[in-house]
Design an enzyme around this catalytic site. Structure first.
Site, PDB file in Angstrom:
ATOM      1  N   ASP A 249      14.123  -2.119  -9.899  1.00  0.00           N
ATOM      2  CA  ASP A 249      13.673  -0.739 -10.104  1.00  0.00           C
ATOM      3  C   ASP A 249      14.572  -0.104 -11.157  1.00  0.00           C
ATOM      4  O   ASP A 249      15.783   0.037 -10.955  1.00  0.00           O
ATOM      5  CB  ASP A 249      13.735   0.056  -8.806  1.00  0.00           C
ATOM      6  CG  ASP A 249      13.298   1.504  -8.999  1.00  0.00           C
ATOM      7  OD1 ASP A 249      12.123   1.723  -9.303  1.00  0.00           O
ATOM      8  OD2 ASP A 249      14.161   2.401  -8.865  1.00  0.00           O
ATOM      9  N   GLU A 333       8.285  -2.928 -12.935  1.00  0.00           N
ATOM     10  CA  GLU A 333       7.149  -2.023 -13.043  1.00  0.00           C
ATOM     11  C   GLU A 333       6.759  -1.863 -14.500  1.00  0.00           C
ATOM     12  O   GLU A 333       7.619  -1.866 -15.392  1.00  0.00           O
ATOM     13  CB  GLU A 333       7.510  -0.662 -12.443  1.00  0.00           C
ATOM     14  CG  GLU A 333       6.355   0.317 -12.369  1.00  0.00           C
ATOM     15  CD  GLU A 333       6.745   1.631 -11.742  1.00  0.00           C
ATOM     16  OE1 GLU A 333       5.863   2.504 -11.588  1.00  0.00           O
ATOM     17  OE2 GLU A 333       7.931   1.804 -11.409  1.00  0.00           O
ATOM     18  N   CYS A 395       6.273   3.472   2.062  1.00  0.00           N
ATOM     19  CA  CYS A 395       7.290   2.978   2.993  1.00  0.00           C
ATOM     20  C   CYS A 395       7.286   1.449   2.957  1.00  0.00           C
ATOM     21  O   CYS A 395       6.243   0.816   3.175  1.00  0.00           O
ATOM     22  CB  CYS A 395       7.012   3.492   4.402  1.00  0.00           C
ATOM     23  SG  CYS A 395       8.152   2.830   5.657  1.00  0.00           S
ATOM     24  N   CYS A 398       6.422   0.120   6.925  1.00  0.00           N
ATOM     25  CA  CYS A 398       5.077   0.194   7.505  1.00  0.00           C
ATOM     26  C   CYS A 398       3.980   0.347   6.456  1.00  0.00           C
ATOM     27  O   CYS A 398       2.804   0.433   6.803  1.00  0.00           O
ATOM     28  CB  CYS A 398       4.999   1.347   8.502  1.00  0.00           C
ATOM     29  SG  CYS A 398       5.235   2.987   7.749  1.00  0.00           S
ATOM     30  N   CYS A 414      10.339   8.286   6.427  1.00  0.00           N
ATOM     31  CA  CYS A 414       8.921   8.006   6.627  1.00  0.00           C
ATOM     32  C   CYS A 414       8.407   8.792   7.836  1.00  0.00           C
ATOM     33  O   CYS A 414       9.009   8.759   8.918  1.00  0.00           O
ATOM     34  CB  CYS A 414       8.698   6.505   6.829  1.00  0.00           C
ATOM     35  SG  CYS A 414       6.978   6.052   7.146  1.00  0.00           S
ATOM     36  N   CYS A 417       7.012   5.832  10.720  1.00  0.00           N
ATOM     37  CA  CYS A 417       7.938   4.966  11.478  1.00  0.00           C
ATOM     38  C   CYS A 417       9.341   5.534  11.581  1.00  0.00           C
ATOM     39  O   CYS A 417      10.175   4.996  12.314  1.00  0.00           O
ATOM     40  CB  CYS A 417       7.987   3.576  10.849  1.00  0.00           C
ATOM     41  SG  CYS A 417       8.579   3.556   9.139  1.00  0.00           S
ATOM     42  N   ASP A 424      15.529   4.387  -4.556  1.00  0.00           N
ATOM     43  CA  ASP A 424      15.488   3.270  -5.501  1.00  0.00           C
ATOM     44  C   ASP A 424      15.392   1.929  -4.790  1.00  0.00           C
ATOM     45  O   ASP A 424      14.668   1.038  -5.245  1.00  0.00           O
ATOM     46  CB  ASP A 424      16.722   3.308  -6.401  1.00  0.00           C
ATOM     47  CG  ASP A 424      16.785   4.584  -7.233  1.00  0.00           C
ATOM     48  OD1 ASP A 424      15.715   5.155  -7.517  1.00  0.00           O
ATOM     49  OD2 ASP A 424      17.893   5.008  -7.593  1.00  0.00           O
TER      50      ASP A 424
END
Length: 468
Positions: A249, A333, A395, A398, A414, A417, A424
């Site tokens: 990332d 990415e 997340c 989950c 989150c 969960c 990052d």
């Protein structure tokens, strides 16, 4: 009101009329050599398996005579490029005639025979032809849609460079130290005084040379060689035959964050030298234009920017090499750096300007470029996840997509969960999982004997079901 009527596109002049315009109005001579032979397309050079073109860059210190000759060469290359651009653009705007690389080369012959531009004969003809070749490549990129229309080169603004093909230099390898030797450029009698910081592949003759001079007055020679690069041994997960993968990332708080929580700090070189740069810029503003004192301060600024560039390039080179050696699959990415660097306007423009400066200092584009070609060299796979994949707000535990997060939010919880995520690290984990999903899908679609490609880009997958 009726619909606007589209103007018909002007048609190009062809045939005998185009030849007459080129000969009489543009001063381009007819093709005399091999005029009876039909023109055949050039055949691309066939490289050996596992061989790649690799560039080695060395600094050299020219003598006073060599520096003067290179100064003339740089100026001639810049003049020929601009004159070729004027010829091609004027031929279309005024006569609707297409002028290509061959016509500009014949025009170059006329320029060298002209009394006012006979000084072009002091420069190697292959170097001038390569300058026209660069112009032709700039036009090709423009027509392809990947670049803007070519611009004129300006003295002091454009980089001083000259490209020598194989017939434009002499290479003599040193038998006592293979991989080094003597390089003598065309129109020069003495070899260059090169600092061989590393050796070239032994017994390999350089394919092409590029001589450059930066704003700090340093001279460099870049040698392009065809080298056989052996792929690195495959890296697998412990107690498994699955390839070792890492999610990367790219950010500003940390330059690179790995999926295991490792963070590589942002060097922030521009910020580190901002005070010194500002002081030198103020000093430059006070000097009289054209004076030696102003040129002296300008060189100090150029040397400082060269230092920043060298440190950044060396840091990225070491980082990307380590990542490629330690992992089999690297997932990043798809970033549109040009879009991220849009102009700062309106409210918050100062904050946006600072953000643009930080993005430029991070050099994300150079990092991705190095990862791409090193994966190709060493047999690794680079997976480029689609830029619209919600890696930051999804997340990783989950897979629930949360709300959009401001850039100042570094941690979030989150709602489903209750897991607390580092912004990052969570993005790096999501990128790794998505990248491996694409990797296994592509691997399943390939024939049994075919290897996984070195670059897998989600936006370029032929089958839409793979990216679904």
């Amino acid at each position: 009101m009726g619909e606007p009527v589209e103007k018909p596109k002007p048609e190009a002049v062809k045939g005998e009329e185009a030849k007459r315009i080129k000969r009489e109005d543009l001063g381009i001579g007819d093709r005399r050599k091999h005029h009876t032979r039909k023109a055949a397309p050039l055949k691309a050079h066939a490289k050996k398996p596992d061989s790649h073109h690799r560039l080695y860059r060395f600094r050299f210190y020219p003598t006073e005579e060599q520096a003067e000759q290179l100064q003339r060469t740089f100026g001639a290359c810049r003049w020929v490029y601009n004159e070729g651009l004027t010829l091609r653009s004027g031929a279309w705007e005024q006569h609707r005639v297409n002028v290509g690389f061959a016509e500009t080369c014949r025009a170059l012959t006329g320029w060298k025979r002209s009394e006012g531009t006979a000084w072009l004969t002091e420069v190697s003809s292959t170097v001038l032809q390569q300058s026209l070749r660069h112009l032709d490549q700039a036009y090709a990129r423009f027509f392809k849609g990947s670049a803007r229309y070519p611009k004129r080169k300006k003295k002091g603004r454009s980089r001083d460079t000259a490209t020598y093909v194989r017939t434009g230099f002499k290479w003599v390898e040193d038998p006592d130290r293979p991989g080094t030797g003597l390089i003598t450029l065309a129109k020069q009698s003495q070899p260059l005084d090169i600092r061989w910081s590393r050796e070239l592949p032994s017994g390999v003759v350089p394919v092409r040379l590029s001589v450059t001079r930066d704003r700090a007055g340093r001279y460099f020679v870049s040698t392009l060689v065809e080298e056989l690069i052996e792929p690195l041994p495959a890296v697998f997960e412990s107690d498994s035959r699955a390839p070792k993968a890492v999610g990367l990332d790219l950010g500003l708080a940390s330059l690179v964050t790995l999926d295991d929580g490792t963070k590589i700090d942002h060097p922030r070189l521009l910020k580190r030298y901002a005070e010194k740069l500002a002081r030198l810029q103020r000093e430059l503003h006070k000097k009289v234009r054209g004076s030696k004192n102003r040129d002296r301060v300008r060189r100090k600024i150029a040397r400082l920017y060269s230092l920043i560039s060298d440190v950044r390039r060396d840091m990225l080179d070491q980082l990307t090499t380590r990542l490629v050696r330690e992992n089999q699959v690297l997932v990043v990415e798809d970033l549109s750096v040009v879009t991220l660097l849009r102009a700062a306007r309106g409210k918050g423009r100062r904050r946006k300007a600072k953000l643009n400066e930080a993005i430029i200092d991070a050099a994300w584009g150079e990092l991705l470029r190095q990862l791409r070609y090193k994966c190709e060299w060493y047999g690794r796979t680079l997976v480029i996840v689609d830029r619209f994949f919600p890696s930051t707000r999804r997340c990783s535990a989950c897979h629930t997509k949360g709300p959009k997060l401001d850039i100042s939010v570094r941690e979030w919880t989150c709602a489903e969960c209750g897991v607390v995520h580092d912004r990052d690290v969570n993005a790096a984990v999501n990128l790794r999982d998505e990248g491996m999903r694409l990797y296994w899908l592509v691997a399943a679609w390939l024939p049994p004997a075919k290897k996984v490609p070195t670059v897998i880009k989600a936006s370029e997958l032929e089958d839409c079901s793979l990216a679904a």
